[in-house]
Design an enzyme around this catalytic site. Structure first.
Site, PDB file in Angstrom:
ATOM      1  N   TYR A 279      27.801  23.018  73.711  1.00 15.79           N
ATOM      2  CA  TYR A 279      27.651  22.955  72.248  1.00 15.79           C
ATOM      3  C   TYR A 279      26.267  23.465  71.832  1.00 15.79           C
ATOM      4  CZ  TYR A 279      26.290  20.896  67.806  1.00 15.79           C
ATOM      5  OH  TYR A 279      25.764  20.721  66.547  1.00 15.79           O
TER       6      TYR A 279
ATOM      7  N   PRO B 269      16.707  23.273  61.520  1.00 18.83           N
ATOM      8  CA  PRO B 269      17.683  22.184  61.391  1.00 18.83           C
ATOM      9  C   PRO B 269      18.769  22.299  62.448  1.00 18.83           C
ATOM     10  CG  PRO B 269      18.101  23.886  59.747  1.00 18.83           C
ATOM     11  CD  PRO B 269      16.834  24.272  60.445  1.00 18.83           C
TER      12      PRO B 269
ATOM     13  N   SER C 214      18.605  18.487  59.445  1.00 16.85           N
ATOM     14  CA  SER C 214      19.934  19.033  59.145  1.00 16.85           C
ATOM     15  C   SER C 214      20.736  18.042  58.303  1.00 16.85           C
ATOM     16  CB  SER C 214      20.677  19.294  60.456  1.00 16.85           C
ATOM     17  OG  SER C 214      22.067  19.434  60.206  1.00 16.85           O
TER      18      SER C 214
ATOM     19  N   HIS D 122      21.930  31.976  62.483  1.00 21.35           N
ATOM     20  CA  HIS D 122      22.348  30.650  62.971  1.00 21.35           C
ATOM     21  C   HIS D 122      22.285  30.586  64.501  1.00 21.35           C
ATOM     22  CE1 HIS D 122      24.299  27.305  60.616  1.00 21.35           C
ATOM     23  NE2 HIS D 122      24.436  26.800  61.829  1.00 21.35           N
TER      24      HIS D 122
ATOM     25  N   ASP E  57      14.301  32.694  62.301  1.00 15.19           N
ATOM     26  CA  ASP E  57      14.637  32.000  63.547  1.00 15.19           C
ATOM     27  C   ASP E  57      15.660  32.815  64.323  1.00 15.19           C
ATOM     28  OD1 ASP E  57      17.335  31.394  62.863  1.00 15.19           O
ATOM     29  OD2 ASP E  57      16.804  29.467  62.002  1.00 15.19           O
TER      30      ASP E  57
ATOM     31  N   GLY F 171      16.473  32.865  68.768  1.00 15.63           N
ATOM     32  CA  GLY F 171      16.155  33.381  70.101  1.00 15.63           C
ATOM     33  C   GLY F 171      14.706  33.241  70.538  1.00 15.63           C
TER      34      GLY F 171
ATOM     35  N   ARG G 234      17.094  25.821  69.768  1.00 18.00           N
ATOM     36  CA  ARG G 234      17.393  25.285  71.098  1.00 18.00           C
ATOM     37  C   ARG G 234      16.140  24.942  71.904  1.00 18.00           C
ATOM     38  NH1 ARG G 234      20.805  29.566  69.880  1.00 18.00           N
ATOM     39  NH2 ARG G 234      23.055  29.199  70.005  1.00 18.00           N
TER      40      ARG G 234
HETATM   41  C1  LIG Z   1      22.867  22.522  68.424  1.00 18.51           C
HETATM   42  C2  LIG Z   1      22.573  23.301  67.182  1.00 18.51           C
HETATM   43  C3  LIG Z   1      22.939  22.776  65.954  1.00 18.51           C
HETATM   44  C4  LIG Z   1      22.650  23.496  64.788  1.00 18.51           C
HETATM   45  N1  LIG Z   1      22.945  22.932  63.579  1.00 18.51           N
HETATM   46  C5  LIG Z   1      22.535  23.553  62.435  1.00 18.51           C
HETATM   47  C6  LIG Z   1      22.673  22.906  61.184  1.00 18.51           C
HETATM   48  O1  LIG Z   1      23.133  21.777  61.089  1.00 18.51           O
HETATM   49  N2  LIG Z   1      22.269  23.587  60.077  1.00 18.51           N
HETATM   50  C7  LIG Z   1      21.735  24.852  60.138  1.00 18.51           C
HETATM   51  O2  LIG Z   1      21.391  25.431  59.110  1.00 18.51           O
HETATM   52  N3  LIG Z   1      21.571  25.466  61.331  1.00 18.51           N
HETATM   53  C8  LIG Z   1      21.932  24.838  62.465  1.00 18.51           C
HETATM   54  N4  LIG Z   1      21.722  25.431  63.675  1.00 18.51           N
HETATM   55  C9  LIG Z   1      21.050  26.751  63.710  1.00 18.51           C
HETATM   56  C10 LIG Z   1      19.521  26.566  63.792  1.00 18.51           C
HETATM   57  O3  LIG Z   1      19.000  26.035  62.614  1.00 18.51           O
HETATM   58  C11 LIG Z   1      18.815  27.893  64.060  1.00 18.51           C
HETATM   59  O4  LIG Z   1      19.222  28.829  63.083  1.00 18.51           O
HETATM   60  C12 LIG Z   1      19.095  28.456  65.448  1.00 18.51           C
HETATM   61  O5  LIG Z   1      19.207  27.425  66.372  1.00 18.51           O
HETATM   62  C13 LIG Z   1      17.972  29.392  65.867  1.00 18.51           C
HETATM   63  O6  LIG Z   1      18.253  29.963  67.103  1.00 18.51           O
HETATM   64  P1  LIG Z   1      17.672  29.432  68.494  1.00 18.51           P
HETATM   65  O7  LIG Z   1      18.444  28.209  68.837  1.00 18.51           O
HETATM   66  O8  LIG Z   1      17.960  30.560  69.414  1.00 18.51           O
HETATM   67  O9  LIG Z   1      16.213  29.140  68.294  1.00 18.51           O
HETATM   68  C14 LIG Z   1      22.023  24.753  64.859  1.00 18.51           C
HETATM   69  C15 LIG Z   1      21.665  25.271  66.104  1.00 18.51           C
HETATM   70  C16 LIG Z   1      21.919  24.554  67.247  1.00 18.51           C
HETATM   71  C17 LIG Z   1      21.489  25.122  68.570  1.00 18.51           C
END
Ligand SMILES: Cc1cc2nc3c(=O)[nH]c(=O)nc-3n(C[C@H](O)[C@H](O)[C@H](O)COP(=O)(O)O)c2cc1C
Length: 388
Positions: free
Chosen positions: A27, A80, A109, A282, A313, A315, A337
């Protein structure tokens, strides 16, 4: 565990893979469909390379940034993330507290399970991210609750009008609303520390199944195992620019659009009087095939005024990744992450260690780049070319 032995975000990722049940790690880690965007987010950093300057004198270095009159110690914050309670008991608290201690922003979030009234205790200045439905009568009371909690920055995610096709979750039996299955129970049995520290602790300490209590105005929300009336994503597909224009009139604080990919959307946000955009796909979790965030950044920056904050955001795993985005015009980077791996491995201490690793990498590489202050980074310090 000795966190000093974990030297990079990649080390934390590897450790998180071993402590989390396969379905939970999937997930967090996974993307959608063929993971083209997930992979592109990382690959984009390879084709932006530094052009360091020499003989500059870099003994004094600063990575502080200012945003809307506030100073942050590092040029990054916490993005978030929903349902983080799957990774750690009271995970939002750990993320929020570590962010506050490091003087960086934390975005809560809307799909979180620790009531925002409590999150305030860890991060009094938390930003709130909403999955906002296109319905003023629902948005208005949510805004009142946010204002009562001192929220100034309201982040509206715009890349999620519909749920994405996350096949890895389906294969692993991971669904929201969460459903117990024999496969998931077996997954838990094979990860006893997670079963004790996350699953059992949540049920024994909180004496209830976690609830999505920050989605809308209703403090109770609904259980993560429950499909709320009208559906989980009810009305999100109706949200459009007219709602944002109305929100601009009603909301006294900042409004930031998250999930901006097209320069025209960024320009429209600025003209509407919004306060900033987050270039984001995302983390490769929504539209597969969307452009990598770093690749989308220059056109967005070029479309808005130089003072309009463009955040990003997607990566980011190294200090050098962050420096590249700042050089290309981002004011601040958000981490998803990377910090969640830290929380899964060691809670608040793990998040703080990840923050420390990244800020140390930024400090060192800023000096190696021949620049004393992240504010002075610009595109003169980078060049676009494929790395062999
Ligand atoms: C487990 C998880 C849950 C996420 N939930 C949300 C969320 O509730 N709302 C949102 O806007 N983005 C959400 N995201 C996206 C993150 O805000 C962000 O855009 C993204 O993780 C950035 O990429 P990275 O994980 O490679 O840093 C989520 C990402 C992950 C990994």
């Amino acid at each position: 565990m000795n966190l000093e032995k974990l030297l990079s975000v990649a080390d934390f990722e590897q450790q998180a893979r071993s402590v989390l049940p396969r379905a939970v790690f999937g997930y967090v880690n996974g993307g959608t469909e063929d993971c083209l965007t997930l992979d592109a987010n990382r690959a984009a950093f390879r084709s932006v390379q530094f052009r360091p300057r020499g003989l500059v004198g870099v003994a004094e270095r600063s990575q502080e940034v200012e945003l809307w009159g506030r100073r942050y110690r590092h040029p990054f914050g916490i993005a978030p993330m929903g349902v983080t309670a799957m990774c750690r008991h009271r995970c939002e608290w750990d993320l929020a507290k570590a962010a506050t201690d490091a003087a960086i922003p934390f975005i809560l979030s809307g799909l979180s399970t620790l009531p925002m009234e409590q999150v305030r205790g860890a991060a009094p200045d938390f930003w709130y991210q909403g999955y906002i439905p296109g319905d003023r009568e629902v948005i208005r009371p949510l805004m009142e609750r946010l204002q009562a909690n001192g929220v100034d920055v309201l982040v509206v995610t715009i890349d999620t009008p519909l749920g994405a096709n996350r096949e890895n979750n389906q294969r692993n039996g991971f669904t929201i609303p969460f459903k117990f299955s024999s496969g998931l129970l077996w997954d838990g049995v094979r990860h006893p520390s997670w079963s004790m520290n996350v699953f059992a602790r949540t049920l024994l300490t909180d004496r209830q199944i976690p609830r999505f209590c920050n989605v809308l105005a209703d403090h109770q929300g609904f259980r993560i195992t429950e499909e709320p009336q009208g559906g989980f994503r009810h009305g999100r597909d109706k949200l459009d620019w007219t709602h944002l224009a109305w929100m601009r009139d009603v909301w006294r604080g900042r409004i930031v659009l998250k999930g901006v990919a097209h320069p025209a959307d960024a320009r429209r946000a600025e003209h509407m009087g919004l306060d900033g955009v987050i270039v984001s796909n995302h983390g490769g979790r929504q539209l597969d095939g969307a452009q990598a965030s770093l690749d989308a950044l220059p056109a967005v920056v070029a479309a808005v005024s130089p003072t309009f904050p463009v955040l990003i955001d997607g990566g980011f795993r190294r200090g050098t990744d962050i420096l590249k985005a700042i050089a290309l015009g981002a004011r601040m980077v958000f981490l998803g992450r990377s910090v969640l791996y830290g929380a899964a491995v060691a809670g608040e201490a793990g998040v703080s260690r990840v923050i420390d690793i990244l800020s140390t990498e930024i400090d060192r590489n800023l000096g190696l780049l021949g620049c004393c202050d992240v504010k002075n980074l610009d595109k003169e310090y980078v060049v676009h070319q494929p790395m062999i």
